[in-house]
Design a protein around this motif. Structure first.
Motif, PDB file in Angstrom:
ATOM      1  N   ARG A 144      48.767  -8.238  22.453  1.00  0.00           N
ATOM      2  CA  ARG A 144      47.783  -8.799  23.389  1.00  0.00           C
ATOM      3  C   ARG A 144      48.050 -10.272  23.656  1.00  0.00           C
ATOM      4  O   ARG A 144      48.787 -10.945  22.927  1.00  0.00           O
ATOM      5  N   THR A 145      47.406 -10.773  24.696  1.00  0.00           N
ATOM      6  CA  THR A 145      47.478 -12.199  25.019  1.00  0.00           C
ATOM      7  C   THR A 145      46.269 -12.899  24.423  1.00  0.00           C
ATOM      8  O   THR A 145      45.130 -12.515  24.684  1.00  0.00           O
ATOM      9  N   CYS A 167      51.765 -11.115  19.449  1.00  0.00           N
ATOM     10  CA  CYS A 167      50.894 -11.568  20.540  1.00  0.00           C
ATOM     11  C   CYS A 167      51.590 -12.603  21.420  1.00  0.00           C
ATOM     12  O   CYS A 167      52.441 -13.368  20.954  1.00  0.00           O
ATOM     13  N   THR A 168      51.211 -12.621  22.676  1.00  0.00           N
ATOM     14  CA  THR A 168      51.572 -13.724  23.569  1.00  0.00           C
ATOM     15  C   THR A 168      50.509 -14.793  23.379  1.00  0.00           C
ATOM     16  O   THR A 168      49.325 -14.544  23.623  1.00  0.00           O
ATOM     17  N   ILE A 170      48.904 -18.358  24.332  1.00  0.00           N
ATOM     18  CA  ILE A 170      48.790 -19.458  25.285  1.00  0.00           C
ATOM     19  C   ILE A 170      47.701 -20.391  24.767  1.00  0.00           C
ATOM     20  O   ILE A 170      46.869 -20.007  23.948  1.00  0.00           O
ATOM     21  N   THR A 198      43.435 -14.832  31.943  1.00  0.00           N
ATOM     22  CA  THR A 198      44.557 -13.976  31.553  1.00  0.00           C
ATOM     23  C   THR A 198      44.512 -13.506  30.103  1.00  0.00           C
ATOM     24  O   THR A 198      45.288 -12.625  29.722  1.00  0.00           O
ATOM     25  N   SER A 199      43.610 -14.053  29.295  1.00  0.00           N
ATOM     26  CA  SER A 199      43.590 -13.738  27.862  1.00  0.00           C
ATOM     27  C   SER A 199      42.772 -12.489  27.556  1.00  0.00           C
ATOM     28  O   SER A 199      41.706 -12.267  28.137  1.00  0.00           O
ATOM     29  N   ASP A 200      43.262 -11.703  26.597  1.00  0.00           N
ATOM     30  CA  ASP A 200      42.498 -10.582  26.056  1.00  0.00           C
ATOM     31  C   ASP A 200      41.538 -11.071  24.971  1.00  0.00           C
ATOM     32  O   ASP A 200      40.504 -10.468  24.728  1.00  0.00           O
TER      33      ASP A 200
END
Length: 319
Positions: A144-145, A167-168, A170, A198-200
């Motif tokens: 997930r992000t 995880c991605t 940011i 954009t984040s989960d």
């Protein structure tokens, strides 16, 4: 005899463990309660004070004999720094000492919300077995992000943990990291609104100051994905709690894990208390039995340096 007072009431055994690390001939006492009168009484005659989340206001900074106040942790929004300057009181903090504990708690809250762990625990304790119901709304973290708001010691520690989940990562902070620092933790900077969209998972790990107060409000929550979750292990004032409660109640956000609150202890009318998709913990992220010894040694060492006319560890100095 040099006297240190711990303003946050703790169990007697914890105070006794702290006292084991006192310099020779010093004594340690604890405030009787969080009541303002008890706080002032505890400070009377003290040379040094330690505060976790207890406020130290102008009147407290003016107490005779007080030489320094040490923050247990890094957030200093509960300390009146201007009053400290006026009265010549040194203010210090244990920068980085609780980063691992807070990062692990943040990760724990992410997993607990995503996997419905707390809801499942409570249901089983109450005689229910909602396997299908909770399973249908559980999600994984792997791949997930995750958006981290704040990228200091805690944010960097959390980014390292998230790397194990693929995880991605940011992040957003006032001044972006260098390219080398970003590469070291495998994270990249994004503008705040883009991060939210954009984040989960969005996790708050920033200081509370004039630029972050009420940072996450109704408008910013509206930018998040409806199936995203929010974690706050920073300060209650960074988040507008009523707006978060509304977003979750209306299905505009899947859930949240909250360790810090605008008023602590949490008030009985706090709207987050009524939501079963919100996990609440009592500002315990920074607390860790195995980090007690190095943190206490560090604080007492700074106090001893001041008492001896020596500058304390420069990284810890606020005032």
């Amino acid at each position: 005899m040099t006297h240190i007072v711990l303003l946050d009431p703790v169990a007697p055994d914890r105070l006794a463990r702290m006292a084991d690390f006192l310099p020779q001939g010093w004594r340690l006492s604890n405030a009787a309660s969080r009541d303002a009168a008890d706080q002032m009484a505890a400070l009377s005659g003290a040379d040094f004070a330690i505060s976790g989340d207890m406020p130290v206001d102008a009147a407290m900074m003016a107490v005779p004999r007080l030489q320094a106040v040490h923050k247990w942790g890094v957030g200093f929004d509960n300390l009146d720094l201007e009053a400290a300057r006026r009265h010549g009181v040194r203010v210090l903090r244990t920068t980085g000492s609780n980063a691992t504990a807070v990062a692990e708690t943040t990760l724990g809250l992410i997993l607990a919300v995503n996997r419905n762990i707390a809801r499942g625990h409570l249901a089983v304790r109450q005689g229910a077995w909602p396997k299908g119901e909770l399973g249908a709304t559980s999600t994984t973290l792997t791949g997930r992000t995750v958006g981290i708001i704040g990228m200091g010691y805690i944010g960097k520690a959390l980014a390292g943990l998230l790397g194990g989940f693929g995880c991605t990562v940011i992040y957003n902070k006032r001044s972006p990291l260098s390219a080398e620092e970003e590469a070291a933790i495998n994270a990249r900077f994004q503008p705040l609104d883009q991060l939210l969209a954009t984040s989960d998972v969005v996790t708050l790990n920033c200081e509370l100051n004039s630029s972050t107060a009420n940072l996450i409000d109704r408008d910013r929550l509206a930018l998040m994905k409806p199936d995203a979750i929010l974690i706050n292990a920073a300060r209650g004032g960074v988040l507008v709690e009523t707006d978060l409660a509304d977003a979750i109640r209306q299905g505009r956000l899947r859930g949240a894990g909250i360790d810090v609150f605008s008023v602590e202890p949490i008030l009985p009318d706090n709207p987050l208390l009524d939501l079963d998709r919100v996990i609440l913990t009592p500002h315990l992220a920074a607390m860790s039995a195995d980090s007690l010894q190095p943190t206490i040694r560090r604080m007492f060492g700074n106090f001893k340096a001041i008492a001896d006319g020596i500058s304390p560890d420069a990284i810890d100095i606020l005032v």
